[in-house]
Design a protein around this motif. Sequence first.
Motif, PDB file in Angstrom:
ATOM      1  N   TRP A  95      21.607 -22.946 -67.983  1.00 10.65           N
ATOM      2  CA  TRP A  95      20.624 -23.780 -67.284  1.00 10.65           C
ATOM      3  C   TRP A  95      19.392 -24.090 -68.132  1.00 10.65           C
ATOM      4  O   TRP A  95      18.808 -25.167 -68.007  1.00 10.65           O
ATOM      5  N   GLU A  96      18.994 -23.173 -69.037  1.00 15.12           N
ATOM      6  CA  GLU A  96      17.783 -23.408 -69.821  1.00 15.12           C
ATOM      7  C   GLU A  96      17.952 -24.593 -70.771  1.00 15.12           C
ATOM      8  O   GLU A  96      17.119 -25.511 -70.810  1.00 15.12           O
ATOM      9  N   ILE A  97      19.037 -24.584 -71.556  1.00 14.31           N
ATOM     10  CA  ILE A  97      19.277 -25.680 -72.505  1.00 14.31           C
ATOM     11  C   ILE A  97      19.555 -26.978 -71.762  1.00 14.31           C
ATOM     12  O   ILE A  97      19.077 -28.053 -72.147  1.00 14.31           O
ATOM     13  N   THR A  98      20.311 -26.883 -70.677  1.00 13.02           N
ATOM     14  CA  THR A  98      20.619 -28.079 -69.895  1.00 13.02           C
ATOM     15  C   THR A  98      19.343 -28.726 -69.356  1.00 13.02           C
ATOM     16  O   THR A  98      19.199 -29.952 -69.382  1.00 13.02           O
ATOM     17  N   ALA A  99      18.407 -27.904 -68.879  1.00 13.73           N
ATOM     18  CA  ALA A  99      17.147 -28.448 -68.373  1.00 13.73           C
ATOM     19  C   ALA A  99      16.390 -29.175 -69.478  1.00 13.73           C
ATOM     20  O   ALA A  99      15.815 -30.251 -69.254  1.00 13.73           O
ATOM     21  N   GLY A 100      16.387 -28.597 -70.676  1.00 17.55           N
ATOM     22  CA  GLY A 100      15.718 -29.239 -71.801  1.00 17.55           C
ATOM     23  C   GLY A 100      16.363 -30.556 -72.185  1.00 17.55           C
ATOM     24  O   GLY A 100      15.672 -31.556 -72.452  1.00 17.55           O
ATOM     25  N   LEU A 101      17.689 -30.573 -72.197  1.00 17.23           N
ATOM     26  CA  LEU A 101      18.411 -31.808 -72.542  1.00 17.23           C
ATOM     27  C   LEU A 101      18.223 -32.876 -71.465  1.00 17.23           C
ATOM     28  O   LEU A 101      18.047 -34.067 -71.775  1.00 17.23           O
ATOM     29  N   LEU A 102      18.257 -32.445 -70.211  1.00 16.95           N
ATOM     30  CA  LEU A 102      18.067 -33.388 -69.112  1.00 16.95           C
ATOM     31  C   LEU A 102      16.667 -33.985 -69.161  1.00 16.95           C
ATOM     32  O   LEU A 102      16.484 -35.200 -68.998  1.00 16.95           O
ATOM     33  N   TRP A 103      15.671 -33.147 -69.408  1.00 22.53           N
ATOM     34  CA  TRP A 103      14.279 -33.613 -69.528  1.00 22.53           C
ATOM     35  C   TRP A 103      14.142 -34.606 -70.678  1.00 22.53           C
ATOM     36  O   TRP A 103      13.490 -35.644 -70.545  1.00 22.53           O
ATOM     37  N   SER A 104      14.773 -34.302 -71.810  1.00 15.48           N
ATOM     38  CA  SER A 104      14.702 -35.193 -72.974  1.00 15.48           C
ATOM     39  C   SER A 104      15.325 -36.546 -72.662  1.00 15.48           C
ATOM     40  O   SER A 104      14.777 -37.598 -73.016  1.00 15.48           O
ATOM     41  N   GLY A 105      16.474 -36.527 -71.996  1.00 13.41           N
ATOM     42  CA  GLY A 105      17.137 -37.776 -71.639  1.00 13.41           C
ATOM     43  C   GLY A 105      16.330 -38.591 -70.648  1.00 13.41           C
ATOM     44  O   GLY A 105      16.191 -39.814 -70.796  1.00 13.41           O
ATOM     45  N   TRP A 106      15.770 -37.914 -69.654  1.00 11.48           N
ATOM     46  CA  TRP A 106      14.937 -38.616 -68.665  1.00 11.48           C
ATOM     47  C   TRP A 106      13.706 -39.223 -69.323  1.00 11.48           C
ATOM     48  O   TRP A 106      13.302 -40.338 -68.995  1.00 11.48           O
ATOM     49  N   LEU A 107      13.107 -38.488 -70.264  1.00  5.03           N
ATOM     50  CA  LEU A 107      11.925 -39.007 -70.947  1.00  5.03           C
ATOM     51  C   LEU A 107      12.282 -40.242 -71.779  1.00  5.03           C
ATOM     52  O   LEU A 107      11.543 -41.236 -71.777  1.00  5.03           O
ATOM     53  N   ALA A 108      13.426 -40.186 -72.459  1.00  2.00           N
ATOM     54  CA  ALA A 108      13.875 -41.339 -73.239  1.00  2.00           C
ATOM     55  C   ALA A 108      14.154 -42.529 -72.328  1.00  2.00           C
ATOM     56  O   ALA A 108      13.807 -43.677 -72.643  1.00  2.00           O
ATOM     57  N   GLY A 109      14.765 -42.263 -71.175  1.00  4.16           N
ATOM     58  CA  GLY A 109      15.026 -43.329 -70.213  1.00  4.16           C
ATOM     59  C   GLY A 109      13.740 -43.923 -69.663  1.00  4.16           C
ATOM     60  O   GLY A 109      13.652 -45.143 -69.449  1.00  4.16           O
TER      61      GLY A 109
END
Length: 230
Positions: A95-109
């Motif tokens: 969940w920790e890495i996934t949250a970071g990746l999800l946040w990064s993708g949302w920020l890029a979007g």
Amino acid sequence: MQLQIKERMVCYAGGMHWRGYIIITLIIVALAGLFFASPFLQDIFFIIAEDTSAYAAGHPFLAVAFFVFLAAISAMISPFSSVPIVPIAVLIWGWEITAGLLWSGWLAGGMLSYVIGRFAGNPILRQFIKPEKLYAHEERFSCRITFPGVLLLCLALPAEVGYAFGLIKYHFGKYIFATAIAEVPVAIVSVRAADALVSLDMTRFAEWVFLFTAIIGTAYFLFHKFRNAQ
């Protein structure tokens, strides 16, 4: 009539349908309930997750890039569109890495949606609104929206505000800063809910969904209270 388009996108008198968010949340909860109650659906999910995990292990960079890409696309449509990919991602990376990746993708979007609103929004609106009136509205709303309001709006509507702020030429740095802050709790709570789902922990899942709803609802309420006080 045409002038209301601009106001709705910025103030969200008509652009934010909170009832729709509630309906989608209820649908997700109902589907999750089905998943918890059906060993057959669980078996199918874990088979898919196992195959996906095997592919991700062999192509780690591609798997990360693809997930971030899908998260960015979902940020431009609706955060709920991330629902199908997050549970599998949690099983792959935790969940920790996934949250970071999800946040990064949302920020890029969010960045991309701002750019689209900034450079494609005006040409479209100029087909319906006289340039001088459009400019007047841009000036009016750019001055009225303060950073706390932007932060609350990004928290309440993480998938929709980029277009609007790009459209009114709101300061890009301030928008990205507000988006980066607002999407942290949303990403964490979303991923923790997915983690509870794949762990088949119904109680913990219900708690995280309630917290997610409370965060979005509180931000929505505070934004309108803040806006009415201005």
